[in-house]
Design a protein around this motif. Structure first.
Motif, short mmCIF file in Angstrom:
data_model
loop_
_atom_site.label_atom_id
_atom_site.label_comp_id
_atom_site.label_asym_id
_atom_site.label_seq_id
_atom_site.Cartn_x
_atom_site.Cartn_y
_atom_site.Cartn_z
N VAL A 18 7.46 14.83 0.53
CA VAL A 18 7.48 13.67 -0.36
C VAL A 18 6.09 13.47 -0.95
O VAL A 18 5.10 13.88 -0.35
CB VAL A 18 7.90 12.37 0.39
CG1 VAL A 18 9.33 12.48 0.90
CG2 VAL A 18 6.95 12.07 1.53
N PRO A 19 6.04 12.85 -2.12
CA PRO A 19 4.72 12.49 -2.68
C PRO A 19 4.25 11.21 -1.99
O PRO A 19 4.85 10.16 -2.17
CB PRO A 19 5.02 12.25 -4.16
CG PRO A 19 6.47 11.99 -4.26
CD PRO A 19 7.15 12.46 -3.00
N ASP A 39 -1.38 9.48 -9.31
CA ASP A 39 -0.86 8.10 -9.19
C ASP A 39 0.59 7.95 -9.63
O ASP A 39 1.13 6.86 -9.54
CB ASP A 39 -1.69 7.08 -9.99
CG ASP A 39 -3.17 7.18 -9.68
OD1 ASP A 39 -3.52 7.27 -8.50
OD2 ASP A 39 -3.97 7.19 -10.64
N THR A 40 1.23 8.99 -10.16
CA THR A 40 2.59 8.82 -10.68
C THR A 40 3.57 9.84 -10.10
O THR A 40 4.57 10.16 -10.74
CB THR A 40 2.60 8.96 -12.22
OG1 THR A 40 1.98 10.20 -12.57
CG2 THR A 40 1.87 7.82 -12.89
N ALA A 41 3.28 10.36 -8.93
CA ALA A 41 4.20 11.29 -8.28
C ALA A 41 4.49 12.51 -9.14
O ALA A 41 5.58 13.06 -9.10
CB ALA A 41 5.50 10.59 -7.89
N SER A 42 3.50 12.91 -9.91
CA SER A 42 3.73 13.99 -10.86
C SER A 42 3.07 15.31 -10.51
O SER A 42 3.35 16.32 -11.14
CB SER A 42 3.21 13.58 -12.25
OG SER A 42 3.70 12.32 -12.63
N GLU A 48 0.83 -1.20 0.00
CA GLU A 48 0.00 0.00 0.00
C GLU A 48 0.87 1.26 0.00
O GLU A 48 1.91 1.31 0.65
CB GLU A 48 -0.86 -0.03 1.28
CG GLU A 48 -1.95 1.00 1.32
CD GLU A 48 -2.91 0.73 2.49
OE1 GLU A 48 -2.54 0.02 3.44
OE2 GLU A 48 -4.03 1.29 2.43
N ALA A 49 0.41 2.27 -0.71
CA ALA A 49 1.11 3.55 -0.66
C ALA A 49 0.68 4.32 0.58
O ALA A 49 -0.46 4.16 1.07
CB ALA A 49 0.78 4.37 -1.91
N CYS A 94 1.98 9.26 -2.56
CA CYS A 94 1.57 8.17 -3.46
C CYS A 94 2.76 7.30 -3.84
O CYS A 94 2.58 6.21 -4.36
CB CYS A 94 0.90 8.72 -4.72
SG CYS A 94 2.03 9.53 -5.89
N ALA A 95 3.96 7.80 -3.61
CA ALA A 95 5.15 7.07 -4.04
C ALA A 95 5.98 6.57 -2.86
O ALA A 95 7.08 6.10 -3.04
CB ALA A 95 6.01 7.95 -4.94
N VAL A 96 5.42 6.71 -1.66
CA VAL A 96 6.11 6.21 -0.48
C VAL A 96 5.36 4.97 0.00
O VAL A 96 4.17 5.05 0.30
CB VAL A 96 6.14 7.27 0.64
CG1 VAL A 96 6.73 6.68 1.91
CG2 VAL A 96 6.91 8.49 0.18
N PRO A 97 6.04 3.82 0.06
CA PRO A 97 5.35 2.64 0.59
C PRO A 97 4.95 2.90 2.04
O PRO A 97 5.76 3.40 2.83
CB PRO A 97 6.42 1.55 0.51
CG PRO A 97 7.47 2.07 -0.43
CD PRO A 97 7.43 3.55 -0.33
#
Lengths: 150, 258, 771
Positions: free
Chosen positions: A55-56, A39-42, A20-21, A58-61
């Motif tokens: 930090v984004p 969904d893509t750290a953008s 999970e993010a 969505c991109a950190v576990p």
């Protein structure tokens, strides 16, 4: 799996999925200021502070947050109110979806940079997209916030 | 395939033991494309606790741990003082501060991402990689290897003898991946030139390096455009890349020679 | 605070009423508010651009943990609808079903599953086995007309009134009109310019992905919460598609994270409703960003052929605009977007002897076209304003001089106003406010047009150039757009303002509260806004066509005028005098022998004397559509070795009538410019050879960030539209229209590279460099 983190200054013991993010774990646990934009750290919409660094989420576990401090806009009420007032005064706030992530990034910037000019502000916040405004009113509001906050 | 276990080994050796012989285990370096990629493996092995976030200068070389983030390349004074600040400069426009806080040197290099600015810069700098099992080898060789061996990238070793370093890239919006990127590094009488995002992986342009060493920047540009392969993708055509390659290499080499 | 113009609340840059709540992250959007126990609904999407579904096996999916329902085209009502959120009957063809036997673009819905969690639903969607017969696809819109591959053979589909719908020919709509004999006038013109331009598909990229949720209330009614711009149209279309009565459905729009036209279509609503009706459970559907790209809508790509006839002195004599528009797999907004390409550009040059507009929208196996801010005007503007610059070049005239000589002026009209509406005939209209001369004067001063000259070399091989463009839009759709507002007086003097209008994040709730406050004479802070709820607020057609300030604003003003009159009557009664002898100034009703405050009067009215509820409703039909106008100026820097274009400065001066809230009007302009600049330089929906999207996330589809547009300068000129509420016109769309042409014109000025196909990429600039 169980993780234990410090969320906005308070200990939280959560059961998260290994895949999970952090974004999804936060929202599942009712931390709804953190928005899912791309969904893509953008886009910067889901920005949180992890041990103080933006930090984004969505991109950190989520399991990586175990034993660490996570700060969302709920944990930055004064900055949110103050920056919110500056944005509103400039008419720079529109749909508001990007705003919580922006507040978090601005707080991080104000800790990292001394007296940034417009170019430095734009560079630091380049990862925070806004589709409603044209950024210029927002930059004016952020400058005003940084001046007043000093 | 859903991720069933998430492990945070305490060392590179432990990480290697976890992924060796387990095709369903994958290393997590930065994690930037987590939501895209989370279906390919069952066991996630996160290197965040493996002590790989060290930056140090040793024996005239800059040693960057695999988990050093892009943001550290920009802000760490040790890195900034090396190689004319090239390492920070080449990543400073990647997406945003948030992403640069999680994307790592190791994740980039080990992922062999063809668009990566950092790989182009490291190649021009003549960097080596150090693998837990495979030991130390030149980055150029590592990139040429097929990514089959189960191994853990421990650190990247960058010579600090480069006197002048130039960076040129071309993007659509500022924070996008490059349409083409160029690093040129002057070291003694030699000039090393690497070109990436063609859109193939970064490569040294040896003809350009020869022309540059002879002081011919324009010739270096022409040589690079002639010797490298270029392709079409979403961002640009091969023809356009070739034309731009000549211009960017010329400018980068001019800066190094100036 | 009394000002020179006599206005107190209108014309003030008040903070948006929801600003602080949103910045603090208060749960406010659909996904924040969906019931926690909602099922998650996920679509199985077609991997093919065109295919017939031979079979769908949902057994494995239904057997998975947490999965409660799965639907195929055989399980759902089959009623032809359009998903375009437009008036009734819609001017778009009814060419779509909840689910169909055919899939017509990659990402089209093939089946639907609902499960307890999102992960379970996505796993289940992957487990649904669909057998496709892959069909040849039409991917090139210039080859769509009369292509042997027909996208829509199904018998039930139809047009609601004549829109040129010929599905057997892959034509979703067609239209033509002319004034005068264009061919003859062109033939008699001293200079004739014929050019072909292309505009691309653009994605809205509202930061909030599309989201809907549904639940059954205690009365068994279907409640829908949706990130929609058009709650009433959603309700009406849902009722039709689900074969239910309108009265059985309630639609609510909470805060939404941007729309720009992208939420003027139905998306997840019908699928959530299926799940809720089948299981009795609340359900929600949150689009991934990839789904937003693959399965919502884009701006209609167009091919535009322009012919201009002019005399050497710069007199424009004829304009001919022939358009081919690509509506993708479904005809959402097909006719109306295409018509606006002419209707909201051609009247700018109203002095021509002859003008013609015509063409078609065709079906292709691509993501459907849809409403997107600018709505055809930006496409038409790029072609017409580029062509005018090319003509100026041929005539050796300053582009500004050419425009000033030919542009529309206050007190004038254009025959096109009466001929072309949106899908129907238009409305005759005299232009009562048009400050284009002032916009141009101020803009050329701000950009430094005269001092800088069109082109200069700033470094070896690096050139700067200036370009400009004019634009117009509309203010609502005349004789169609209708809005209503209700005011309710509360005890101790506050008011509820109930409006159907749909704030997309623009601040329209705030603006409408300002209009109510101005009319009532009270502070805006005394107005409590509740909006966009088909059960609890009056009707409004929705937030599109630049209508809210102009149309809904009128309704609010009418409600407030009626409320004032009622307060006066009740105040006079309380004071024991004739209403004619009393006056209400917003804070008290004053008679000959005394006064009563609104605060006291309102409390008395509910608790003590002549008890009654004061509640008034205003309703307004848009009868004309006064255009806002704009002059825009771009300064670019072009690197002749790489073709790279850097936008150095962008100046926009706008006549939007009286700005109700100047800051919010300006940010509309700035935000529109940013999207227009994105379209001009970077944004493009790109497909692979099989019709798969190559741009399906924000890594591949790039919208401008803050470093890409460091300088945008927008200003409003003083203006007053007599037909508007407090002199207002619209401002929501016009900002987007000019950047493609102004930037292309600036690039051409800088290096002589004329790019006629958007976006203006470095590669195209390099390719178009002379020599």
């Amino acid at each position: 799996m169980n993780i234990s983190l410090v969320l906005n200054g308070r200990r939280a013991d959560w059961d998260v999925e290994p895949g999970e993010a952090l974004l999804d774990a936060l929202r599942r646990h009712g931390v709804l200021s953190v928005k899912r934009g791309c969904d893509t750290a953008s886009c910067g919409t889901c920005t949180v502070l992890l041990d103080g660094a933006p930090v984004p989420s969505c991109a950190v576990p989520a399991p990586r947050a175990d034993g660490r401090e996570v700060t969302t806009v709920e944990g930055l009420p004064e900055a949110a109110a103050h920056l919110g007032a500056c944005l509103a005064a400039e008419g720079a706030d529109q749909c508001g979806f990007c705003a919580p992530g922006l507040v978090v990034a601005v707080v991080a910037m104000s800790r990292e940079l001394d007296d940034p000019d417009d170019e430095a502000i734009n560079h630091y916040l380049a990862g925070n997209l806004c589709r409603c405004g044209g950024y210029v009113s927002q930059t004016r509001a952020i400058r005003r916030y940084l001046q007043e906050a000093r | 395939m859903a991720v069933k276990a998430y492990l945070r080994p305490k060392s590179a050796a432990e990480a290697l033991s976890l992924i060796e012989g387990d095709e369903r285990a994958a290393l997590i370096g930065g994690g930037a494309y987590l939501r895209l990629a989370s279906r390919g493996y069952e066991t996630a092995v996160d290197l965040c606790d493996a002590g790989l976030d060290q930056v140090r200068v040793e024996d005239g070389a800059l040693r960057l741990g695999a988990m050093v983030t892009y943001r550290r390349l920009e802000t760490d004074v040790v890195v900034r003082d090396c190689c004319g600040g090239l390492l920070g400069r080449c990543v400073q426009n990647i997406v945003g501060v948030q992403v640069r806080n999680i994307v790592t040197v190791g994740g980039t290099v080990a992922g062999r991402y063809a668009f990566a600015n950092l790989t182009t810069a490291l190649l021009a700098l003549g960097a080596d990689v150090v693998l837990e099992r495979g030991g130390r080898k030149p980055l150029e060789h590592f990139l040429a290897d097929k990514a089959t061996a189960r191994d853990v990238l421990v650190e990247v070793v960058v010579p600090t003898t480069a006197a002048r370093c130039a960076w040129r890239d071309l993007t659509r919006v500022r924070t996008d991946f490059a349409v083409l990127n160029v690093a040129a590094v002057g070291d003694g009488g030699a000039v090393r030139v690497a070109v990436g995002a063609r859109p193939g992986a970064a490569r040294l342009a040896r003809g350009a390096m020869q022309a540059a060493a002879a002081g011919d920047a324009r010739g270096a540009g022409a040589a690079a455009a002639a010797e490298l392969d270029f392709g079409d993708d979403l961002r640009a055509s091969a023809d356009y890349r070739r034309r731009v390659c000549a211009a960017l290499v010329t400018r980068a080499v001019e800066e190094v020679l100036a | 605070m009394k000002r020179d113009d006599g206005l107190r609340e209108v014309g003030r840059s008040l903070p948006k009423i929801d600003a602080l709540g949103l910045v603090r992250g208060t749960p406010a959007y659909t996904d924040d508010l969906a019931p926690r126990e909602s099922l998650c609904v996920v679509a199985v999407r077609s991997p093919h651009a065109h295919a017939r579904i031979l079979s769908v096996d949902t057994a494995a999916a239904l057997a998975m943990p947490g999965v409660l329902a799965a639907f195929t085209w055989r399980d759902v009502p089959r009623v032809a609808v359009t998903r375009a959120g437009q008036g009734h009957p819609e001017p778009s063809p009814r060419d779509r079903f909840i689910l169909d036997e055919y899939v017509r673009h990659v990402g089209d819905e093939a089946a639907i599953v609902a499960a307890e969690t999102e992960e379970q639903a996505r796993e289940a969607a992957r487990a649904v086995r669909v057998e496709y017969e892959v069909l040849p696809a039409v991917l090139d819109f210039e080859a769509a007309l009369d292509n042997p591959v027909v996208l829509h053979p199904e018998p039930e589909i139809h047009e609601n009134f004549p829109i040129g719908f010929e599905p057997r020919r892959n034509v979703a709509s067609a239209y033509s009109m002319h004034v005068g004999d264009v061919d003859a006038v062109v033939a008699g013109s001293e200079v004739v310019l014929r050019r072909r331009y292309y505009t691309q598909a653009q994605q809205h990229v509202a930061l909030e992905p599309h989201c809907a949720c549904t639940w059954l209330d205690v009365h068994g009614r279907l409640n829908v919460m949706s990130s929609t711009q058009t709650p009433w149209h959603v309700r009406r279309i849902m009722a039709r598609a689900l074969e239910r009565e309108v009265k059985e459905i309630r639609v609510v729009k909470p805060r939404i994270g941007g729309g720009f036209g992208g939420k003027q279509m139905l998306h997840g609503e019908l699928y959530c409703a299926l799940a809720t009706l089948r299981t009795g459970r609340p359900a929600k559907m949150v689009y991934t960003r990839r789904e937003v790209f693959e399965a919502t809508n884009t701006r209609h790509p167009m091919r535009l052929d322009v012919t201009l006839g002019a005399d050497r002195d710069g007199t424009l004599r004829a304009i001919d605009l022939e358009v081919l528009s690509d509506t993708g797999a479904y005809g959402e907004h097909a006719l109306t977007v295409f018509m606006v390409a002419g209707a909201k550009t051609l009247p700018l040059y109203n002095k021509v002897e002859a003008v013609r507009f015509g063409g078609r929208t065709v079906y292709t196996n691509r993501v459907p076209g849809g409403a997107y801010r600018g709505y055809g005007a930006i496409q038409g503007n790029f072609a017409l304003e580029s062509a005018l610059d090319e003509l100026a070049g041929e005539l050796g005239l300053d582009p500004i001089v050419l425009r000033e000589k030919n542009m529309i002026a206050e007190g004038e009209t254009s025959p096109i106003f009466a001929i072309m509406g949106e899908g129907t005939e238009g409305v005759e209209m005299i232009v009562e406010s048009c400050k284009l001369p002032e916009c141009i004067r101020r803009g050329r001063e701000l950009i430094g047009w005269d001092a800088k000259g069109p082109r200069r070399e700033v470094a070896p091989g690096v050139f700067r150039g200036l370009g400009m463009a004019l634009a117009m839009q509309g203010s609502g759709i005349p004789t169609i757009d209708m809005a209503a507002a209700t005011l309710k007086l509360n005890d101790f003097g506050s008011f509820n303002l109930l409006i159907g209008a749909t704030d997309l994040g623009t601040g329209s709730d705030t603006i409408l509260a300002q209009i109510a406050a101005e009319t009532l004479g009270v502070p805006t802070g005394d107005i409590i806004v509740y909006a966009s709820d088909t059960d609890r607020t009056p009707f409004d057609t929705g937030a599109y066509a630049s209508s809210t300030t102009y149309v809904s604003g009128h309704a609010v003003r009418e409600a407030a005028l009626k409320m004032r009159a009622e307060i006066l009557v009740e105040g006079a009664r309380s004071l024991g005098c004739e209403p004619a002898r009393a006056a209400f100034d917003g804070s008290e009703v004053r008679g000959p022998d005394g006064a009563i405050t609104l605060r006291d009067l309102s409390a008395k009215l509910l608790y003590n004397e002549h008890q009654k509820q004061l509640m008034t409703t205003g309703s307004h039909l848009c009868e004309k559509s006064p255009p806002p106008y704009m002059a825009a100026f771009a300064e670019v820097e072009v690197d002749a070795a790489t073709g790279e274009v850097t936008l150095v400065d962008y100046v926009a001066v706008v006549d939007c009538g009286q700005a109700i809230n100047p800051n919010l009007a300006l940010v509309q302009v700035e935000g529109g410019l940013a999207q227009g600049i994105g379209m001009a330089l970077w944004e493009e929906v790109v497909y692979g050879p099989q019709g798969h999207l190559r741009t399906r996330d924000l890594m591949s589809y790039k919208i401008p960030g803050r470093e890409d547009i460091p300088s945008i300068r927008a200003e409003l000129v003083a203006s007053h539209e007599p037909s508007g509420p407090y002199g207002a016109k619209s401002v929501g769309e016009i900002g987007i229209d000019t950047p493609p042409a102004a930037i292309a014109n600036a690039v051409a000025a800088a290096v002589g590279a004329r790019v006629r196909e958007l976006p203006v990429t470095p590669e195209k600039v390099l390719g178009a460099l002379p020599g």
